[in-house]
Scaffold this active site. Structure first.
Site, mmCIF file in Angstrom:
data_model
loop_
_atom_site.group_PDB
_atom_site.id
_atom_site.type_symbol
_atom_site.label_atom_id
_atom_site.label_comp_id
_atom_site.label_asym_id
_atom_site.label_seq_id
_atom_site.Cartn_x
_atom_site.Cartn_y
_atom_site.Cartn_z
ATOM 1 N N ARG A 1 0.893 -1.507 -0.002
ATOM 2 C CA ARG A 1 0.007 -0.039 -0.061
ATOM 3 C C ARG A 1 0.584 1.309 -0.186
ATOM 4 O O ARG A 1 2.015 0.923 0.423
ATOM 5 C CB ARG A 1 -1.049 -0.070 1.002
ATOM 6 C CG ARG A 1 -1.354 -1.111 1.447
ATOM 7 C CD ARG A 1 -2.929 -1.483 2.658
ATOM 8 N NE ARG A 1 -3.316 -2.318 3.007
ATOM 9 C CZ ARG A 1 -3.229 -3.622 4.143
ATOM 10 N NH1 ARG A 1 -1.943 -3.489 3.755
ATOM 11 N NH2 ARG A 1 -4.014 -4.514 3.580
ATOM 12 N N LYS B 1 -1.936 -2.300 7.923
ATOM 13 C CA LYS B 1 -2.842 -1.916 8.510
ATOM 14 C C LYS B 1 -2.520 -2.707 10.069
ATOM 15 O O LYS B 1 -2.472 -4.130 10.486
ATOM 16 C CB LYS B 1 -4.603 -2.204 8.310
ATOM 17 C CG LYS B 1 -4.441 -2.074 7.229
ATOM 18 C CD LYS B 1 -5.971 -2.458 5.694
ATOM 19 C CE LYS B 1 -6.136 -1.202 5.327
ATOM 20 N NZ LYS B 1 -7.324 -1.191 4.356
ATOM 21 N N HIS C 1 -3.289 2.536 -6.266
ATOM 22 C CA HIS C 1 -3.965 1.056 -5.398
ATOM 23 C C HIS C 1 -3.685 0.633 -7.165
ATOM 24 O O HIS C 1 -4.039 -0.752 -6.864
ATOM 25 C CB HIS C 1 -4.958 1.889 -4.830
ATOM 26 C CG HIS C 1 -5.214 0.670 -4.339
ATOM 27 N ND1 HIS C 1 -3.897 0.577 -3.444
ATOM 28 C CD2 HIS C 1 -5.537 -0.460 -3.781
ATOM 29 C CE1 HIS C 1 -4.665 -0.322 -1.756
ATOM 30 N NE2 HIS C 1 -6.175 -1.036 -2.723
ATOM 31 N N ARG D 1 -1.550 -1.877 -7.048
ATOM 32 C CA ARG D 1 -1.367 -3.494 -6.393
ATOM 33 C C ARG D 1 -2.293 -3.794 -7.137
ATOM 34 O O ARG D 1 -2.057 -5.229 -6.155
ATOM 35 C CB ARG D 1 -1.747 -2.243 -4.663
ATOM 36 C CG ARG D 1 -2.166 -3.625 -4.142
ATOM 37 C CD ARG D 1 -2.204 -3.278 -2.642
ATOM 38 N NE ARG D 1 -3.290 -3.366 -1.503
ATOM 39 C CZ ARG D 1 -2.409 -4.203 -0.587
ATOM 40 N NH1 ARG D 1 -1.579 -4.643 -1.394
ATOM 41 N NH2 ARG D 1 -3.489 -5.327 0.239
ATOM 42 N N HIS E 1 -3.493 -8.643 3.184
ATOM 43 C CA HIS E 1 -4.963 -9.073 3.644
ATOM 44 C C HIS E 1 -5.338 -9.970 4.895
ATOM 45 O O HIS E 1 -4.746 -11.337 5.425
ATOM 46 C CB HIS E 1 -5.656 -9.850 2.633
ATOM 47 C CG HIS E 1 -6.196 -8.411 0.960
ATOM 48 N ND1 HIS E 1 -5.734 -9.011 0.324
ATOM 49 C CD2 HIS E 1 -5.647 -7.242 1.333
ATOM 50 C CE1 HIS E 1 -6.597 -8.052 -0.777
ATOM 51 N NE2 HIS E 1 -6.221 -6.902 -0.136
ATOM 52 N N TYR F 1 -9.198 -10.324 -6.680
ATOM 53 C CA TYR F 1 -8.461 -10.386 -7.677
ATOM 54 C C TYR F 1 -8.540 -11.031 -8.675
ATOM 55 O O TYR F 1 -7.715 -11.375 -9.157
ATOM 56 C CB TYR F 1 -7.042 -9.932 -6.977
ATOM 57 C CG TYR F 1 -6.360 -8.869 -6.496
ATOM 58 C CD1 TYR F 1 -6.641 -7.546 -7.137
ATOM 59 C CD2 TYR F 1 -6.696 -8.663 -5.211
ATOM 60 C CE1 TYR F 1 -6.576 -6.579 -5.996
ATOM 61 C CE2 TYR F 1 -6.544 -7.890 -4.070
ATOM 62 C CZ TYR F 1 -6.382 -6.732 -4.881
ATOM 63 O OH TYR F 1 -6.060 -5.208 -5.080
#
Length: 302
Positions: free
Chosen positions: A149, A173, A248, A251, A274, A283
């Protein structure tokens, strides 16, 4: 109306300390809650205990009237659900007004990604004889080569990079850390930038405490996510008049290319950072080229 700041600050501390949310997520939650507090003031709702299911439905109606996108309404609803669940846990209310409110169904849009031809145009733009050109090339190679990210990219320090193993320690995150490998193109671009361009940019920094961040702006300070978007927009503008992407998109491209070449879904999940596999499954769409190759390889009458 009761002192909402006390409840708001308590909730934000809960998100930061107990839930380990990123500062960006907390900022969005705060904005969404402040918007709801304005609604309470307009409707003369004096206390959180006075917010019922009817007020919750009225608020969502107002959001629809303001022409908010369904994704924005879903995010705001999720925020308010978490907030009132927190208040219920803290025994500040006796009922959860948003517990029965349905979240708008979101369109399942395929992530936008780039084809190899489009990528090559981006990689040919930067002037590698300049410090900023070297930085931009390293930035581009790293974003596409790792799928990290933008916020993760901006927080990388020199010490996070292991050139011998070809990995970078990335903080994602919730401050969760993971090691992400990078390839030869990113290796070469990073080496050139660190040995030359970055040293030149550091000399422009006025502060004697030189930053350890990998990517610097033209003043020699740490680049911000907004700065990365400006850089990428400039690269795209010079590469093509028809191409429109965000950071993004790189990504998305990273994940799509890996899966189209046969990478395991759970490995891609780990690389992207994730928390759940469902986030990665978006994806699993395939390109027309991949469909054609698969057909030619496996169909007996191809």
């Amino acid at each position: 109306m009761e002192n909402v700041n006390v409840s708001l600050n308590s909730f934000l501390e809960y998100l930061q300390i107990e839930r380990n949310y990123s500062k960006y997520t907390i900022v969005f939650y705060q904005k969404d809650l402040e918007e709801f507090f304005d609604f309470m003031t307009e409707e003369a709702i004096a206390s959180f205990t006075d917010v019922t299911h009817n007020e919750a439905r009225l608020y969502l109606t107002r959001l629809h009237q303001k022409k908010y996108a369904r994704r924005s309404i879903a995010r705001k609803t999720s925020c308010l659900r978490s907030f009132f669940k927190f208040l219920l846990r803290e025994k500040r209310i006796e009922q959860h007004p948003f517990s029965l409110v349905s979240v708008p169904k979101l369109d399942k849009l395929l992530p936008k990604f780039l084809y190899n031809e489009e990528l090559e145009k981006l990689f040919d733009v930067s002037d590698l004889t300049t410090a900023l050109g070297q930085r931009n090339q390293a930035l581009l190679e790293l974003l596409y080569g790792t799928g990290i990210r933008v916020s993760e990219c901006c927080s990388i320090t020199i010490g996070d990079i292991d050139f011998q193993l070809g990995t970078i320690l990335v903080t994602g995150k919730g401050n969760k850390q993971r090691y992400v490998p990078f390839g030869t193109y990113a290796h070469d671009a990073l080496s050139t930038y660190i040995e030359n361009g970055r040293k030149e940019l550091l000399q422009k920094q006025l502060d004697s405490n030189q930053t350890k961040h990998l990517f610097l702006n033209f003043r020699g300070g740490a680049i911000t996510p907004r700065g990365v978007r400006v850089v990428l927009n400039d690269i795209v503008k010079r590469a093509s008049s028809t191409l429109h992407i965000s950071p993004h998109t790189l990504r998305h491209t990273f994940a799509t290319h890996l899966l189209n070449e046969g990478a395991d879904l759970r490995v891609v999940q780990e690389l992207l950072g994730h928390a759940s596999l469902s986030s990665t499954q978006v994806y699993t769409h395939v390109t027309k080229d991949h469909l054609q190759r698969t057909y030619n390889q496996f169909h007996p009458r191809a």
